[in-house]
Design a protein around this motif. Structure first.
Motif, PDB file in Angstrom:
ATOM      1  N   MET A 135       0.796  -1.172   0.327  1.00 57.24           N
ATOM      2  CA  MET A 135       0.036   0.325   0.331  1.00 57.24           C
ATOM      3  C   MET A 135       0.860   1.695   0.192  1.00 57.24           C
ATOM      4  SD  MET A 135      -2.750   1.203   3.366  1.00 57.24           S
ATOM      5  CE  MET A 135      -0.811   1.085   3.885  1.00 57.24           C
ATOM      6  N   LEU A 136       2.155   0.998   0.844  1.00 57.11           N
ATOM      7  CA  LEU A 136       2.677   1.902   1.040  1.00 57.11           C
ATOM      8  C   LEU A 136       3.529   2.365  -0.683  1.00 57.11           C
ATOM      9  CD1 LEU A 136       3.731   2.306   4.914  1.00 57.11           C
ATOM     10  CD2 LEU A 136       2.792   3.797   3.705  1.00 57.11           C
ATOM     11  N   LEU A 210       1.705   4.401  15.675  1.00 57.06           N
ATOM     12  CA  LEU A 210       1.570   4.699  14.437  1.00 57.06           C
ATOM     13  C   LEU A 210       2.756   3.305  13.886  1.00 57.06           C
ATOM     14  CD1 LEU A 210       2.019   7.839  13.831  1.00 57.06           C
ATOM     15  CD2 LEU A 210      -0.254   6.928  13.354  1.00 57.06           C
ATOM     16  N   ALA A 211       3.948   2.767  14.381  1.00 60.00           N
ATOM     17  CA  ALA A 211       5.074   1.600  13.963  1.00 60.00           C
ATOM     18  C   ALA A 211       4.212   0.584  13.426  1.00 60.00           C
ATOM     19  CB  ALA A 211       6.014   2.481  14.187  1.00 60.00           C
ATOM     20  N   ALA A 217       8.160  -2.943   6.902  1.00 53.74           N
ATOM     21  CA  ALA A 217       9.161  -3.737   6.467  1.00 53.74           C
ATOM     22  C   ALA A 217      10.588  -2.543   5.847  1.00 53.74           C
ATOM     23  CB  ALA A 217       9.899  -4.797   5.914  1.00 53.74           C
ATOM     24  N   GLY A 218       9.556  -2.160   4.640  1.00 52.70           N
ATOM     25  CA  GLY A 218      10.605  -0.797   3.873  1.00 52.70           C
ATOM     26  C   GLY A 218      11.298  -1.259   2.309  1.00 52.70           C
ATOM     27  N   PRO A 219      11.697  -0.370   1.890  1.00 50.74           N
ATOM     28  CA  PRO A 219      11.861  -1.191   0.647  1.00 50.74           C
ATOM     29  C   PRO A 219      13.053  -1.940   0.431  1.00 50.74           C
ATOM     30  CG  PRO A 219      11.529   1.117   0.766  1.00 50.74           C
ATOM     31  CD  PRO A 219      11.468   1.292   1.944  1.00 50.74           C
ATOM     32  N   ILE A 220      13.494  -1.886   1.596  1.00 53.84           N
ATOM     33  CA  ILE A 220      15.387  -2.192   0.818  1.00 53.84           C
ATOM     34  C   ILE A 220      15.254  -3.537   1.565  1.00 53.84           C
ATOM     35  CG2 ILE A 220      15.765  -2.129   3.536  1.00 53.84           C
ATOM     36  CD1 ILE A 220      19.195  -1.736   1.988  1.00 53.84           C
ATOM     37  N   ALA A 271       9.584   0.526   9.793  1.00 52.76           N
ATOM     38  CA  ALA A 271       9.982   1.402   8.192  1.00 52.76           C
ATOM     39  C   ALA A 271       9.186   2.576   8.117  1.00 52.76           C
ATOM     40  CB  ALA A 271       9.905   0.957   7.059  1.00 52.76           C
ATOM     41  N   MET A 272       7.767   2.980   9.009  1.00 58.78           N
ATOM     42  CA  MET A 272       6.969   3.802   9.082  1.00 58.78           C
ATOM     43  C   MET A 272       6.098   3.909  10.154  1.00 58.78           C
ATOM     44  SD  MET A 272       5.680   6.260   6.878  1.00 58.78           S
ATOM     45  CE  MET A 272       3.899   7.156   7.049  1.00 58.78           C
TER      46      MET A 272
END
Length: 290
Positions: A135-136, A210-211, A217-220, A271-272
């Motif tokens: 989604m992100l 919020l986390a 996990a993030g793009p990496i 990651a977010m």
């Protein structure tokens, strides 16, 4: 009688005294509330994962014992050379003598809080499994017209990326801990409480609440957790960058710690929202006031 009525009949000097007195009462109450919030946050982490919290507390003790005094000495030395060149040693000793009783609880609460923060961060995928990355990623794509990393890599020359990677690692930790130490020794009760309240709420609301709500996990790490090759080009771009070795090292460290389940220093994948961005922004707002 209420303070307003008192001030109406008081001289200017008496009015200022009453205002300072009221501020001190409010600051004391606010300080107790902040202390209770930080202790509750730490206690919640301890109750949720007692062995993990205690292990992380031992892990964080070493950098706190060695890194913080070194950073404090450097900061006090810089202040002394700036404001008291005639006798810098006396300036440093006077500062320590005047403020150590007030600074010690701040540093202790920060220690308990960062341990709780890492405990919760490691537990995020256990409580709310990673779900928000697709989604992100699509939101990023819609906002920028391309994956944001493509813009970043096209705009920033490779030699400049060396400075960014250095700042993202060592420089970021220096500004994080350095600003906290400055505030702990800052002789401004109202300003100190305002910063510490913001730091605590940023840590708890952004770094934990919020986390968990936006567990990602993030793009990496996207392809490792979700499969496919959505961000394979990002991995290739980092591999081709001669200065990106620290990124691979830390990513490997986080992934290994996640797979093993061990509570490692600075561990946890989340990651977010980005706490690197959150704390740097907080400190930018704070320091821009000087």
């Amino acid at each position: 009688p209420p303070p307003r009525r008192l001030r109406r009949f008081a001289t200017d000097g008496e009015s200022r005294s009453l205002a300072i007195f009221d501020l001190d009462i409010a600051a004391t109450r606010s300080g107790w509330l902040l202390t209770a919030l930080c202790l509750a946050y730490a206690l919640a982490a301890l109750c949720l994962q007692p062995s993990r919290y205690l292990h992380l507390a031992q892990s964080y003790a070493q950098p706190f014992i060695f890194f913080l005094p070194t950073l404090l000495a450097a900061g006090l030395g810089l202040l002394a050379l700036t404001f008291a060149r005639h006798n810098p040693t006396r300036f440093m000793l006077d500062m320590l003598r005047q403020r150590w009783l007030g600074a010690a609880p701040v540093i202790l609460l920060f220690f308990l809080g960062i341990t709780a923060f890492t405990t919760f961060k490691i537990a995020i995928p256990e409580i709310v499994p990673f779900y928000a990355d697709r989604m992100l990623a699509e939101l990023d794509l819609g906002l920028h017209g391309a994956d944001p990393w493509i813009w970043a890599h096209s705009v920033i020359p490779e030699p400049v990326s060396a400075v960014i990677f250095l700042g993202y690692g060592n420089g970021w930790h220096v500004q994080w801990f350095g600003t906290l130490l400055f505030v702990a020794f800052w002789n401004n009760p109202a300003g100190r409480l305002r910063y510490l309240w913001t730091l605590a709420l940023t840590t708890i609301l952004c770094g934990t609440v919020l986390a968990m709500a936006l567990s990602s996990a993030g793009p990496i790490f996207h392809d490792q957790f979700y499969g496919g090759d959505r961000f394979a080009a990002l991995q290739d771009a980092l591999t081709q960058n001669d200065y990106a070795a620290p990124v691979h090292t830390y990513a490997s460290y986080l992934l290994t710690a996640y797979a093993s389940g061990r509570p490692e220093l600075g561990g946890g994948i989340s990651a977010m929202p980005s706490m690197h961005v959150a704390f740097a922004t907080l400190n930018a707002f704070f320091l821009s006031g000087f």
